[in-house]
Structures are given as structure tokens and as C-alpha cells.
Design a protein around this motif. Structure first.
Motif, PDB file in Angstrom:
ATOM      1  N   TRP A 131       1.069  -1.330  -0.226  1.00 53.21           N
ATOM      2  CA  TRP A 131       0.047  -0.077   0.002  1.00 53.21           C
ATOM      3  C   TRP A 131       0.950   1.125   0.017  1.00 53.21           C
ATOM      4  O   TRP A 131       0.844   2.129   0.698  1.00 53.21           O
ATOM      5  N   ASP A 132       1.712   1.430  -0.804  1.00 49.52           N
ATOM      6  CA  ASP A 132       2.600   2.426  -1.110  1.00 49.52           C
ATOM      7  C   ASP A 132       3.106   2.451  -2.572  1.00 49.52           C
ATOM      8  O   ASP A 132       2.988   1.435  -3.363  1.00 49.52           O
ATOM      9  N   LYS A 133       3.799   3.455  -2.991  1.00 50.39           N
ATOM     10  CA  LYS A 133       4.412   3.330  -4.259  1.00 50.39           C
ATOM     11  C   LYS A 133       5.431   2.344  -4.277  1.00 50.39           C
ATOM     12  O   LYS A 133       6.161   2.206  -3.381  1.00 50.39           O
ATOM     13  N   ASP A 134       5.708   1.692  -5.525  1.00 54.27           N
ATOM     14  CA  ASP A 134       6.711   0.728  -5.656  1.00 54.27           C
ATOM     15  C   ASP A 134       7.382   0.735  -7.060  1.00 54.27           C
ATOM     16  O   ASP A 134       6.892   0.387  -8.132  1.00 54.27           O
ATOM     17  N   GLY A 135       8.539   1.028  -6.991  1.00 56.57           N
ATOM     18  CA  GLY A 135       9.246   1.155  -8.319  1.00 56.57           C
ATOM     19  C   GLY A 135       9.672  -0.146  -8.706  1.00 56.57           C
ATOM     20  O   GLY A 135       9.888  -0.247 -10.035  1.00 56.57           O
ATOM     21  N   LEU A 136       9.506  -1.257  -8.146  1.00 53.43           N
ATOM     22  CA  LEU A 136      10.242  -2.549  -8.444  1.00 53.43           C
ATOM     23  C   LEU A 136       8.866  -3.179  -9.482  1.00 53.43           C
ATOM     24  O   LEU A 136       9.128  -3.591 -10.623  1.00 53.43           O
ATOM     25  N   SER A 137       7.716  -3.446  -8.913  1.00 51.11           N
ATOM     26  CA  SER A 137       6.674  -3.814  -9.705  1.00 51.11           C
ATOM     27  C   SER A 137       6.312  -2.941 -10.626  1.00 51.11           C
ATOM     28  O   SER A 137       5.926  -3.435 -11.727  1.00 51.11           O
ATOM     29  N   ALA A 138       6.290  -1.620 -10.687  1.00 49.02           N
ATOM     30  CA  ALA A 138       6.213  -0.724 -11.942  1.00 49.02           C
ATOM     31  C   ALA A 138       7.190  -1.026 -13.145  1.00 49.02           C
ATOM     32  O   ALA A 138       6.953  -0.932 -14.199  1.00 49.02           O
ATOM     33  N   LEU A 139       8.658  -1.302 -12.396  1.00 55.09           N
ATOM     34  CA  LEU A 139       9.404  -1.696 -13.511  1.00 55.09           C
ATOM     35  C   LEU A 139       9.049  -2.953 -14.386  1.00 55.09           C
ATOM     36  O   LEU A 139       9.164  -3.061 -15.475  1.00 55.09           O
ATOM     37  N   VAL A 140       8.504  -3.873 -13.830  1.00 52.51           N
ATOM     38  CA  VAL A 140       8.035  -5.039 -14.223  1.00 52.51           C
ATOM     39  C   VAL A 140       6.986  -5.007 -15.113  1.00 52.51           C
ATOM     40  O   VAL A 140       6.882  -5.316 -16.207  1.00 52.51           O
ATOM     41  N   ALA A 141       6.025  -4.151 -14.584  1.00 50.68           N
ATOM     42  CA  ALA A 141       4.693  -3.939 -15.364  1.00 50.68           C
ATOM     43  C   ALA A 141       5.047  -3.098 -16.521  1.00 50.68           C
ATOM     44  O   ALA A 141       4.176  -3.229 -17.862  1.00 50.68           O
ATOM     45  N   PHE A 142       5.952  -2.226 -16.703  1.00 52.19           N
ATOM     46  CA  PHE A 142       6.386  -1.609 -17.730  1.00 52.19           C
ATOM     47  C   PHE A 142       6.942  -2.055 -18.763  1.00 52.19           C
ATOM     48  O   PHE A 142       6.825  -1.959 -19.823  1.00 52.19           O
ATOM     49  N   ALA A 143       7.682  -2.952 -18.414  1.00 50.40           N
ATOM     50  CA  ALA A 143       8.372  -3.880 -19.493  1.00 50.40           C
ATOM     51  C   ALA A 143       7.298  -4.775 -20.150  1.00 50.40           C
ATOM     52  O   ALA A 143       7.524  -5.223 -21.269  1.00 50.40           O
ATOM     53  N   GLN A 144       6.280  -5.251 -19.319  1.00 49.96           N
ATOM     54  CA  GLN A 144       5.462  -6.332 -19.632  1.00 49.96           C
ATOM     55  C   GLN A 144       4.405  -5.468 -20.661  1.00 49.96           C
ATOM     56  O   GLN A 144       3.873  -6.098 -21.821  1.00 49.96           O
ATOM     57  N   LEU A 145       3.947  -4.256 -20.514  1.00 51.52           N
ATOM     58  CA  LEU A 145       3.373  -3.443 -21.435  1.00 51.52           C
ATOM     59  C   LEU A 145       4.106  -3.127 -22.679  1.00 51.52           C
ATOM     60  O   LEU A 145       3.543  -3.249 -23.760  1.00 51.52           O
ATOM     61  N   THR A 146       5.215  -2.937 -22.602  1.00 53.85           N
ATOM     62  CA  THR A 146       6.175  -2.720 -23.854  1.00 53.85           C
ATOM     63  C   THR A 146       6.282  -3.775 -24.563  1.00 53.85           C
ATOM     64  O   THR A 146       6.159  -3.938 -25.833  1.00 53.85           O
ATOM     65  N   ALA A 147       6.398  -5.337 -23.828  1.00 53.64           N
ATOM     66  CA  ALA A 147       6.224  -6.352 -24.663  1.00 53.64           C
ATOM     67  C   ALA A 147       5.095  -6.800 -25.485  1.00 53.64           C
ATOM     68  O   ALA A 147       4.967  -7.007 -26.516  1.00 53.64           O
ATOM     69  N   GLU A 148       4.123  -6.460 -24.668  1.00 53.12           N
ATOM     70  CA  GLU A 148       2.920  -6.580 -25.294  1.00 53.12           C
ATOM     71  C   GLU A 148       2.357  -5.664 -26.538  1.00 53.12           C
ATOM     72  O   GLU A 148       2.189  -6.050 -27.756  1.00 53.12           O
ATOM     73  N   LEU A 149       3.068  -4.417 -26.391  1.00 52.46           N
ATOM     74  CA  LEU A 149       3.002  -3.553 -27.705  1.00 52.46           C
ATOM     75  C   LEU A 149       3.542  -4.030 -28.558  1.00 52.46           C
ATOM     76  O   LEU A 149       3.269  -4.039 -29.738  1.00 52.46           O
ATOM     77  N   THR A 150       4.972  -4.412 -28.342  1.00 53.28           N
ATOM     78  CA  THR A 150       5.920  -4.902 -29.493  1.00 53.28           C
ATOM     79  C   THR A 150       5.294  -6.183 -30.262  1.00 53.28           C
ATOM     80  O   THR A 150       5.277  -6.191 -31.498  1.00 53.28           O
ATOM     81  N   SER A 151       4.613  -6.884 -29.488  1.00 50.27           N
ATOM     82  CA  SER A 151       4.081  -8.127 -30.125  1.00 50.27           C
ATOM     83  C   SER A 151       3.014  -8.030 -31.032  1.00 50.27           C
ATOM     84  O   SER A 151       2.533  -8.576 -32.011  1.00 50.27           O
ATOM     85  N   GLN A 152       2.278  -6.799 -30.676  1.00 49.51           N
ATOM     86  CA  GLN A 152       1.406  -6.196 -31.573  1.00 49.51           C
ATOM     87  C   GLN A 152       1.776  -5.231 -32.931  1.00 49.51           C
ATOM     88  O   GLN A 152       1.061  -4.539 -33.419  1.00 49.51           O
ATOM     89  N   GLY A 153       3.215  -5.128 -32.780  1.00 45.54           N
ATOM     90  CA  GLY A 153       3.729  -4.157 -33.572  1.00 45.54           C
ATOM     91  C   GLY A 153       3.682  -2.731 -33.481  1.00 45.54           C
ATOM     92  O   GLY A 153       3.746  -1.921 -34.277  1.00 45.54           O
ATOM     93  N   GLN A 154       3.517  -2.490 -32.164  1.00 53.52           N
ATOM     94  CA  GLN A 154       3.370  -1.227 -31.828  1.00 53.52           C
ATOM     95  C   GLN A 154       4.433  -0.762 -30.853  1.00 53.52           C
ATOM     96  O   GLN A 154       4.977  -1.576 -30.206  1.00 53.52           O
ATOM     97  N   THR A 155       4.761   0.669 -30.535  1.00 55.50           N
ATOM     98  CA  THR A 155       5.518   1.262 -29.824  1.00 55.50           C
ATOM     99  C   THR A 155       4.550   2.101 -28.706  1.00 55.50           C
ATOM    100  O   THR A 155       3.512   2.039 -28.834  1.00 55.50           O
ATOM    101  N   ILE A 156       5.412   2.039 -27.437  1.00 56.69           N
ATOM    102  CA  ILE A 156       4.973   3.193 -26.379  1.00 56.69           C
ATOM    103  C   ILE A 156       4.257   4.409 -27.181  1.00 56.69           C
ATOM    104  O   ILE A 156       3.188   4.635 -26.733  1.00 56.69           O
ATOM    105  N   TRP A 157       5.130   4.999 -27.949  1.00 62.41           N
ATOM    106  CA  TRP A 157       4.774   6.271 -28.714  1.00 62.41           C
ATOM    107  C   TRP A 157       3.391   5.977 -29.329  1.00 62.41           C
ATOM    108  O   TRP A 157       2.404   6.793 -29.344  1.00 62.41           O
TER     109      TRP A 157
END
Length: 573
Positions: free
Chosen positions: A411-437
Motif C-alpha cells: 500500500w505504497d508506491k513501488d518502483g520495482l513492480s512498476a518496472l516489471v509492469a512497464f516492461a510487460q506493457l512494452t512487450a505486449e505492444l511490441t508483439s502487436q507491432g506497436q511502440t509506447i509512442w
């Protein structure tokens, strides 16, 4: 030297357990530096909702071992008074890699165990999210982290979690402060750590505890995106803090094998030798991780701040350069990504009054509403816990200062789980042929190009009280934008342009929020401690079909520049 000051100094010398600060004080006495002595004994470092934070040094106005002992004695007395079974449930203590953090944490453990309170103390440095996790995991009465987060090297701090696992909010801050004031006039209880162990009052949190948190990240239902990891490479820096071991471990667990740590910034170092200011938001702080990303042509350049509760990222652009995302952009991307995967009964999201309004629009798109709190994760989490229901479970909260909470592992901000989540979000977009932008542009095309800016304005010493002035002379227009409504968080009233009023459900705070035509917004926060105000601006530009990202951004930037200039011109000088 007056007798009151002499008495204070003598008392301090008699009680200070640290030979280093005692000798510093003796030098001030021997050189008859009365001005410095008067400053250092002019009051007491204030304990508030963020706990303590200040420069390490001599006397009650600084961070030192005696202040830590007095603070802990006050906290211990408050816990015993307020929480059933506080002694048995105990306190979790962790600390960062700053020079004095270990001795401060050990002193805190010695005081609490002497008061009969069980302590679980990390056996080495720990990221702040691990202590927040520990409070929840052990159902402890409280938690303490000795950390100054991303402050300069001469600082340290003392952060307190309540039994619910979130940072303290009123009335606990003032309740603890009153007990500290009392404890500062008395001899502090103290138990040697070896004796605390033999009396079964102290448990060391060994590696198995760190692995329990690591497993929690791996098992979190919000972090189960498990494909396309091979398409994502990332450079990472712990910024001379405590995040590297756990960051590398949780990324590896999630299947990310192309991770390149900035080695000169990997180990904890309280001097922070390669950065002017160990805050990822500061100019130049991300230079080395971006250089590492360029070397490997990595997709992302990621950072945690030194206690690893915040997360920053620069993303590779089409031309092979790297551009930092703002905290709002990361928050909006997370909100969209998590809501698009969340089950129907887990849609609770939140942000703060000064963060982008875009999250609330995305929540509406997904058929839900996000909540808004005052600035600070203490508010985001305590409100999130209160609103967390079986049919509307907590999913995500963020604030623009690079803080993110995903799911309910902590129940506080967490830069470690956020790091994993952002990598996963990027992986999902990449597999769809998209970028973060690409994803950001889609969000902006749907909801408008949102641009946010923050400006601190120094006022002359004789400038009239800005809050009072604005309340007496409410603006009808700011720049070219008519005012649609004004929220006064001091009186907790919203006044519409037609004069009608409604009440606001937030704690009272000296903040004014102007909602303007076209979706623009200005938030004014007068400083309680110095002659300045903080202004937060938001402009929203509709993206036309003919617009590119660049043209929409340019238009928003022009609107923002004009907006800030006209607003500041309207303030009393």
C-alpha cells in the motif's frame, strides 16, 4: 550564551550516544559559535505525515542518533497507546544505503525492543516497498524505513507506516509528534540488540523475507503478461541506491533476459558520486542509463530512485534517441493497460489533484470512475484502502512525481513492480507491432493531447498573501479561457461560474483549483513556509485527423506558454 541555551546544550551532550556528533557540538562550543548553536537548538525537526526528513548533523533540528532514539520512543509510546497487541504484533524496520541509515535503524530497534515491542529488522539494506510489504505480510502494528529517498547525500529520513500498511495520515502524525516531545524530555529506553535477540524481542529479516516479496511480485495477478519478453531489452540503473538486486531478480523472473545494469551506479553509495542529485527527474540524472541503453540499442532506459519506490523511464524513439516519459504519461499508459486487462470487479484507480486529468477520462472509457486525492501517496493509499470493495477492488494509483502502485502487494508506491509492469506493457505492444509512442498517440487522439507543467513562483517578501488575494479577487478568466468553476480546498467549496456552490469531499488544504473552458486547468498552492507559490497547469488540445504527434504537441506547447505567462501576469507582484 544565555542559560536556557547552555542548559539545552549540556543536556544534549549528556544524552547524545554518537561520538561523532558530540565532537561536532564540542567544536561549536569551543569556538564560541553562538549563532550556529542558537540555530541548531532553535526548535525541533518537525514530525509530520512524511515522518522526519532533514540534514544529518548536531542538535534537535537535524537527523542524528539522539533524534532517532527520541522519535522512536515517542512512536513506541503512541503505538502501545493506540493499537491493540502492538507489542506482540511489533514493528518492521528497514533502511537504505545512506551513511547513517544502518545505525539509525539499529537504534530504532533497540529503543522499541526496550519498550517490550517486537521488532523485525532487515539484515541488510532494503528497498522501501519491501518494508511496506512487510507491514502487510506480518500484520505488524507499524513499519519504519530509514531513508531520504532521492534527497541529496547530506540528508536522511524516517518514514512511518501505520498498521494498515500505508503511510500515516492525521491524526496519527500530530499524536506521534506529541509523544516525541514528551520522550525528548526523558531518558530513552535502550536495549542492546544481542540482548533483544536473547529476550526474543528481535528477529532478523533474512533473505527468505526478500524472496517472499520477490515471489509476491511474480504471483501478482496484474503482472501476468508473459509473452514477447524477447522483443524487449532494457538498461537499468539503481542510481547508487538499494534497488539493483531485486530489480534484476524480478525482471529475470518475468522472463526479461536482455537487462543491462549501469555498473558504476549499481551498488549502494551514500555519496551518490556520479549524479548531482539522485532524483531521476533532475537534469542529467538519467544520462548514464541512457548511454547504456544506446550502447545496446535497448528499447527502454529505466531507473529507480535510491530507495526504489519510484520508477522513471526513457523510451527509444524512431531516430534511435531516448526521450523521458513524464510521470503523467507513464501513469496514463499504466491506467489504460491495466484497465484493459482487469477483471470486472477490479477497476479501482486513483490519482492526485495535481496529476493529469487524463486518467479519469480513461477510467470513464472503461466504464468506471477514478478517485482523486490530495498530493501524496499517504492520501492515495489510505483512500484506496477505504474504497477497496469486493466488487470494486483496488487496481492502480499514481502521482505525477514518478510514483506508481499496481495491485495490492504493497500500500505504497513501488518502483520495482512498476518496472516489471512497464516492461510487460512494452512487450505486449511490441508483439502487436506497436511502440509506447503509438499507444500514447492513440490515447491522445481519443481524449485530447494533455500537456502538464509545474512552475514555482518566488514572491517578494512584501507580496500580499496570495491565497487571501485570490479568494478576495476570484478570476473570471485566465488568459483566453473563461473559468468554469473554482474549487477552494480550504473551505471545501466548489463555486460554479453562475455562483452556485457544492461541497468537496477532501481534507482541508490551502489549494485553489480553477477549471477552465476547453479542459484547461490551473492549481495554485501557496507555500506555508516561504514566499512562493506552486502552480500546476494543464492544457488539452483536440487532435485533428490531420494532426501528427509533433503538430499537436507544438500547439499544446504554444498554448501552455501563453497560458502560464498570462496567469502569472494576473497575480499580484
Amino acid at each position: 550564551m544565555n542559560t536556557h541555551l547552555q542548559h539545552q546544550i549540556n543536556q544534549w551532550l549528556n544524552n547524545d550516544p554518537d561520538p561523532k556528533t558530540r565532537s561536532q557540538l564540542q567544536i561549536l562550543i569551543d569556538t564560541n559559535n553562538e549563532a550556529e548553536l542558537t540555530t541548531r537548538f532553535s526548535g525541533r525537526l518537525a514530525f509530520g505525515t512524511a515522518g522526519l526528513r532533514g540534514e544529518v548533523g548536531v542538535g534537535p533540528m537535524a537527523m542524528n542518533r539522539l533524534v532517532i532514539r527520541q522519535t522512536t520512543a515517542g512512536l513506541g509510546a503512541y503505538l502501545l497507546d493506540q493499537i491493540d497487541n502492538a507489542a506482540e504484533r511489533g514493528v518492521v524496520i528497514g533502511y537504505d544505503g545512506r551513511h547513517d541509515s544502518l545505525s539509525f535503524a539499529h537504534d530504532a530497534a533497540s529503543v522499541l525492543t526496550a519498550m517490550g515491542i517486537t521488532v523485525r529488522l532487515t539484515h541488510k539494506v532494503a528497498a522501501t516497498p519491501l518494508v511496506a510489504f512487510g507491514v502487510k505480510h506480518f500484520k505488524a502494528a507499524a513499519g519504519i524505513v530509514v531513508t531520504a529517498s532521492h534527497n541529496p547525500p547530506q540528508y536522511n529520513g524516517y518514514k512511518v507506516y501505520w498498521e494498515n500498511g500505508a503511510q500515516i495520515i492525521p491524526p496519527h502524525d500530530s499524536g506521534i509528534a506529541a509523544q516525541i516531545a514528551r520522550a525528548a524530555t526523558q531518558a530513552n529506553p535502550f536495549l542492546d540488540l544481542d540482548d533483544a535477540i536473547s529476550q526474543q524481542k528481535l528477529t532478523w529479516l533474512q533473505d527468505d523475507f526478500y524472496q517472499t516479496y520477490r515471489q509476491g511480485v511474480f504471483d501478482a495477478k496484474e503482472l501476468q503478461q508473459r509473452s514477447g519478453q524477447d522483443n524487449v531489452s532494457l538498461a537499468y540503473t539503481a542510481m547508487h541506491g538499494v534497488g539493483a538486486d531485486m530489480a534484476e531478480a524480478v525482471l529475470k523472473d518475468a522472463g526479461f533476459t536482455q537487462v543491462y545494469s549501469v555498473m558504476v551506479q549499481r551498488e549502494p553509495d551514500g555519496d551518490f558520486p556520479t549524479v548531482n542529485f539522485p532524483n531521476p527527474e533532475e537534469k542529467g540524472a538519467m544520462d548514464l542509463v541512457i548511454a547504456e541503453a544506446k550502447k545496446h540499442n535497448a528499447t527502454l532506459a529505466c531507473a529507480n530512485d535510491p530507495d526504489a519506490d519510484r520508477f522513471a523511464v526513457a523510451v527509444r524513439t524512431e531516430d534511435g534517441q531516448y526521450k523521458m516519459l513524464t510521470g503523467d504519461q507513464v501513469g496514463v499508459l499504466f491506467g489504460h493497460y491495466l484497465l484493459s486487462h482487469a477483471p470486472k470487479n477490479q477497476r479501482l484507480t486513483g490519482t492526485t489533484i495535481v496529476s493529469s486529468s487524463l486518467l479519469s477520462k480513461i477510467a470513464t472509457e472503461f466504464g468506471t470512475q477514478s478517485y482523486t486525492t490530495l498530493t501524496g501517496f499517504k492520501w492515495l493509499m489510505n483512500v484506496g484502502i477505504a474504497k477497496n470493495q469486493a466488487d470494486n477492488q483496488f487496481l492502480f494509483a499514481y502521482e505525477e512525481a514518478l510514483g506508481y502502485t499496481i495491485g495490492n502487494l504493497v500500500w505504497d508506491k513501488d518502483g520495482l513492480s512498476a518496472l516489471v509492469a512497464f516492461a510487460q506493457l512494452t512487450a505486449e505492444l511490441t508483439s502487436q507491432g506497436q511502440t509506447i509512442w503509438d499507444r500514447l498517440e492513440q490515447i491522445y487522439r481519443q481524449h485530447g493531447f494533455h500537456l502538464n507543467a509545474q512552475v514555482s513562483i518566488a514572491l517578494k517578501a512584501d507580496t500580499p498573501n496570495i491565497g487571501a488575494y485570490l479568494r478576495e479577487h476570484p478570476p473570471l478568466k485566465i488568459g483566453e479561457y473563461p473559468v468554469v468553476s473554482t474549487d477552494d480546498l480550504k473551505s471545501l467549496q466548489r463555486t460554479a461560474a453562475d455562483g452556485s456552490k457544492q461541497s468537496i469531499d477532501l481534507p482541508s488544504s490551502d489549494v485553489l483549483i480553477y477549471a477552465l473552458e476547453g479542459g484547461a486547468r490551473v492549481i495554485v498552492r501557496p507555500s506555508g513556509t516561504e514566499p512562493k507559490i506552486k502552480c500546476y497547469y494543464e492544457v488539452v488540445e483536440t487532435m485533428m485527423p490531420t494532426d501528427t504527434w509533433a503538430s499537436a504537441q507544438e500547439r499544446a506547447q504554444q498554448a501552455m506558454t501563453t497560458f502560464i505567462e498570462s496567469h502569472q501576469a494576473s497575480l499580484p507582484s
